[in-house]
Design a protein around this motif. Structure first.
Motif, PDB file in Angstrom:
ATOM      1  N   ILE A 304      30.948  52.405  35.144  1.00  0.00           N
ATOM      2  CA  ILE A 304      32.426  52.413  34.369  1.00  0.00           C
ATOM      3  C   ILE A 304      32.331  51.287  33.415  1.00  0.00           C
ATOM      4  O   ILE A 304      32.815  51.697  32.112  1.00  0.00           O
ATOM      5  CB  ILE A 304      33.431  52.151  35.436  1.00  0.00           C
ATOM      6  CG1 ILE A 304      33.456  53.096  36.334  1.00  0.00           C
ATOM      7  CG2 ILE A 304      34.763  51.972  34.586  1.00  0.00           C
ATOM      8  CD1 ILE A 304      34.481  52.914  37.707  1.00  0.00           C
ATOM      9  N   GLY A 305      31.934  50.293  33.318  1.00  0.00           N
ATOM     10  CA  GLY A 305      31.789  49.337  32.315  1.00  0.00           C
ATOM     11  C   GLY A 305      31.096  49.637  31.223  1.00  0.00           C
ATOM     12  O   GLY A 305      31.456  49.367  29.967  1.00  0.00           O
ATOM     13  N   SER A 306      30.102  50.387  31.331  1.00  0.00           N
ATOM     14  CA  SER A 306      29.131  50.899  30.203  1.00  0.00           C
ATOM     15  C   SER A 306      29.773  52.074  29.466  1.00  0.00           C
ATOM     16  O   SER A 306      29.494  52.164  28.186  1.00  0.00           O
ATOM     17  CB  SER A 306      27.767  51.417  30.786  1.00  0.00           C
ATOM     18  OG  SER A 306      27.139  50.121  31.464  1.00  0.00           O
ATOM     19  N   ALA A 338      39.618  45.018  35.912  1.00  0.00           N
ATOM     20  CA  ALA A 338      38.572  44.083  35.484  1.00  0.00           C
ATOM     21  C   ALA A 338      37.271  44.491  35.038  1.00  0.00           C
ATOM     22  O   ALA A 338      37.006  43.978  34.174  1.00  0.00           O
ATOM     23  CB  ALA A 338      38.264  43.256  36.778  1.00  0.00           C
ATOM     24  N   ILE A 339      36.975  45.770  35.235  1.00  0.00           N
ATOM     25  CA  ILE A 339      35.951  46.520  34.979  1.00  0.00           C
ATOM     26  C   ILE A 339      35.843  46.672  33.480  1.00  0.00           C
ATOM     27  O   ILE A 339      35.093  46.508  32.792  1.00  0.00           O
ATOM     28  CB  ILE A 339      35.532  47.555  35.738  1.00  0.00           C
ATOM     29  CG1 ILE A 339      34.996  47.154  37.282  1.00  0.00           C
ATOM     30  CG2 ILE A 339      34.270  48.489  35.314  1.00  0.00           C
ATOM     31  CD1 ILE A 339      34.979  48.250  38.131  1.00  0.00           C
ATOM     32  N   GLY A 405      30.952  44.124  33.824  1.00  0.00           N
ATOM     33  CA  GLY A 405      31.669  45.315  34.996  1.00  0.00           C
ATOM     34  C   GLY A 405      30.688  45.303  36.292  1.00  0.00           C
ATOM     35  O   GLY A 405      31.360  45.217  37.359  1.00  0.00           O
ATOM     36  N   PHE A 406      29.405  45.213  35.957  1.00  0.00           N
ATOM     37  CA  PHE A 406      28.728  45.049  37.289  1.00  0.00           C
ATOM     38  C   PHE A 406      29.126  43.722  37.956  1.00  0.00           C
ATOM     39  O   PHE A 406      29.406  43.647  39.049  1.00  0.00           O
ATOM     40  CB  PHE A 406      27.010  44.853  36.835  1.00  0.00           C
ATOM     41  CG  PHE A 406      26.153  44.595  37.970  1.00  0.00           C
ATOM     42  CD1 PHE A 406      25.812  45.658  38.933  1.00  0.00           C
ATOM     43  CD2 PHE A 406      25.787  43.236  37.835  1.00  0.00           C
ATOM     44  CE1 PHE A 406      25.149  45.041  39.881  1.00  0.00           C
ATOM     45  CE2 PHE A 406      25.065  42.982  38.832  1.00  0.00           C
ATOM     46  CZ  PHE A 406      24.389  43.822  40.051  1.00  0.00           C
ATOM     47  N   ALA A 407      29.101  42.523  37.286  1.00  0.00           N
ATOM     48  CA  ALA A 407      29.534  41.330  37.983  1.00  0.00           C
ATOM     49  C   ALA A 407      31.092  41.439  38.444  1.00  0.00           C
ATOM     50  O   ALA A 407      31.259  40.786  39.402  1.00  0.00           O
ATOM     51  CB  ALA A 407      29.536  40.265  37.049  1.00  0.00           C
ATOM     52  N   ALA A 408      32.071  42.122  37.973  1.00  0.00           N
ATOM     53  CA  ALA A 408      33.302  42.088  38.199  1.00  0.00           C
ATOM     54  C   ALA A 408      33.564  42.935  39.529  1.00  0.00           C
ATOM     55  O   ALA A 408      34.115  42.549  40.527  1.00  0.00           O
ATOM     56  CB  ALA A 408      34.209  42.924  37.233  1.00  0.00           C
ATOM     57  N   VAL A 440      33.430  36.647  34.438  1.00  0.00           N
ATOM     58  CA  VAL A 440      32.683  38.025  34.062  1.00  0.00           C
ATOM     59  C   VAL A 440      32.958  38.381  32.954  1.00  0.00           C
ATOM     60  O   VAL A 440      32.289  39.037  31.843  1.00  0.00           O
ATOM     61  CB  VAL A 440      33.228  38.934  35.227  1.00  0.00           C
ATOM     62  CG1 VAL A 440      32.943  38.638  36.627  1.00  0.00           C
ATOM     63  CG2 VAL A 440      34.704  39.239  35.141  1.00  0.00           C
ATOM     64  N   ASN A 441      34.234  38.010  32.224  1.00  0.00           N
ATOM     65  CA  ASN A 441      34.420  38.268  30.744  1.00  0.00           C
ATOM     66  C   ASN A 441      33.587  37.787  29.862  1.00  0.00           C
ATOM     67  O   ASN A 441      33.053  38.143  28.793  1.00  0.00           O
ATOM     68  CB  ASN A 441      35.931  38.134  30.482  1.00  0.00           C
ATOM     69  CG  ASN A 441      37.110  38.975  30.765  1.00  0.00           C
ATOM     70  OD1 ASN A 441      37.095  39.959  30.062  1.00  0.00           O
ATOM     71  ND2 ASN A 441      37.364  39.167  32.042  1.00  0.00           N
TER      72      ASN A 441
END
Length: 469
Positions: A304-306, A338-339, A405-408, A440-441
């Motif tokens: 999702i983040g990507s 967050a993601i 997003g992975f870290a979140a 994470v940001n």
């Protein structure tokens, strides 16, 4: 000749001249233009105009990003040069007729939910503040424990945090009637009927504290507190029905018959067909969303983040408002926020790298303010003005968004609201999550910045013919 007048003339020329411009309007940051022929637009010229941070087609309009304040002055000069102005609503109506069926459907979906979002933002902030105040560490600072908080205070906080979701169908139906040409007040009443106290409360039914009414032996009838999709479909059909009834009703009887027949037919249709069918669909969407967000090892956050900002570029990201609303209504938190925040700030990180690395004064003037806008949650200037123009910074930002997003996802961050991201989004993580949210940001920004600096941009990528320095 003033700089503003010169810019206005260049805008008109780049868009194919006055004869190719149907009308022009503006919002807080963009000049919005309706044109007769897209092929007459000189895209390269439009993007190279001084103070233009991005130029692109969206929602049937050609939009040039100038920024707050500047756009007002450019608009006035364009009008002074003989271009026809129009109200934003008029342009929106014209734009709504453009595009294919899918694009028009997504646009209408967004138009319904966008006016509701500020209320949900406020509700999310109330949830965050309540979470902060009720933390044991915070209460201990004032010499209190959670058990010592008066019940009246708890009740007052519930009024602030629960009301919008309890009456959400009324807000959705009101907005749907407004968008699809009906009387919004009729939509509001229809929505309120869906959550009438006379019906079994949806929350009580879900908790086995009440039973749904059964009609004809198999149709369950209950309230739809917190539901979105049934109210949206009811609003869409109800607005069309109201317009049809009004069209075939004598003017002398319109005041009486149109609202009466609309509400009568629609509440029967909503409770017996639309509600049961689309509540099932809504449950399937929610369960599927939760299943994806709960994929192990941070996979959902990575994906999702990507991809989030790619979806933003297509303009169909408003459909995800439904998912966030459902998450908040059902669970009281929103893992999605967050993601996508990481994907937003990563665009800022990439634009910042471009702005600091380039020797072009013109590009610096676009990239640095655009990166700051992204850190406030507004990515269009960074995407269209910088990153997407040179492609590689955009790709590096997608990678940064995926890493963040992975870290979140691994950290299990859960926002108390929706629709605000990046720095303002801190307010949704006041319940003990601020440090991890900032971490994470920072990871997303740093990844995008470093990758863009090392591999994503050099001044060799700039078309020197566009540099007028």
């Amino acid at each position: 000749m003033s700089d503003t007048r010169k810019i206005a003339e260049e805008v008109i020329w780049a868009l194919g001249g006055r004869e190719n411009i149907t009308s022009v309007s503006h919002c807080a940051t963009r000049l919005r233009v309706m044109v007769k022929r897209k092929e007459d637009i000189d895209q390269k010229k439009a993007e190279s105009i001084d103070k233009v941070k991005g130029a692109f087609f969206h929602s049937g309009q050609y939009q040039l990003i100038f920024g707050t304040g500047t756009v007002n002055r450019i608009y006035e000069e364009v009008i002074a040069l003989g271009v026809t102005g129009s109200a934003k609503d008029e342009q929106k109506e014209a734009a709504a007729k453009s595009g294919n069926l899918f694009q028009r459907s997504v646009r209408a979906f967004g138009d319904v939910f966008v006016p509701i979002i500020p209320i949900l933002v406020a509700t999310g902030l109330f949830m965050g503040i309540r979470g902060l105040i009720l933390q044991e560490q915070v209460l201990a600072f004032f010499g209190m424990t959670p058990e010592q908080i008066p019940q009246n205070v708890i009740t007052f906080s519930e009024v602030l945090t629960d009301t919008a979701f309890a009456f959400l169908p009324a807000l959705v139906a009101w907005s749907a009637f407004r968008v699809f040409g009906g009387n919004p007040v009729i939509g509001m009443v229809l929505g309120l009927m869906l959550v009438s106290p006379a019906l079994p409360n949806a929350y009580d039914v879900a908790a086995d504290k009440a039973e749904a009414l059964t009609f004809f032996g198999f149709i369950p009838v209950l309230g739809y507190q917190g539901s979105v999709l049934p109210a949206f479909i009811a609003g869409l059909i109800g607005a069309k029905l109201e317009r049809s009834i009004r069209k075939h009703t004598r003017e002398s009887l319109d005041l009486i018959l149109t609202p009466f027949l609309t509400l009568l037919f629609m509440i029967i249709l909503s409770l017996f067909i639309i509600g049961p069918v689309f509540h099932t669909v809504e449950e399937f969407i929610l369960n599927s969303t939760v299943a994806i967000l709960n994929w192990p090892f941070g996979i959902s956050g990575l994906i999702i983040g990507s991809l989030n900002q790619l979806i933003v570029v297509t303009g169909v990201h408003h459909v995800f408002n439904l998912l966030e609303i459902q998450l908040l209504e059902r669970f009281g938190y929103n893992q999605y926020n967050a993601i996508i925040t990481c994907s937003v700030v990563a665009q800022g990180g990439a634009a910042l790298a471009v702005g600091l690395k380039t020797k072009s004064k013109k590009l610096k003037a676009i990239a640095l303010p655009s990166s700051f806008s992204a850190l406030l949650g507004i990515t269009e200037p960074a995407i269209f003005g910088v990153n997407l123009r040179y492609i590689k910074p955009f790709v590096m930002a997608l990678i940064g968004g995926g890493i963040g997003g992975f870290a979140a996802s691994l950290a299990g961050l859960k926002a108390t609201g929706m629709a605000i991201t990046a720095i303002p989004g801190v307010l949704l993580y006041l319940n003990g999550q601020i440090i991890m949210y900032l971490a994470v940001n920072f990871l997303a920004v740093a990844t995008a910045f470093v990758l863009t600096w090392l591999f994503g941009f050099s001044d060799k990528m700039i078309d020197l013919d566009d540099e007028n320095e």
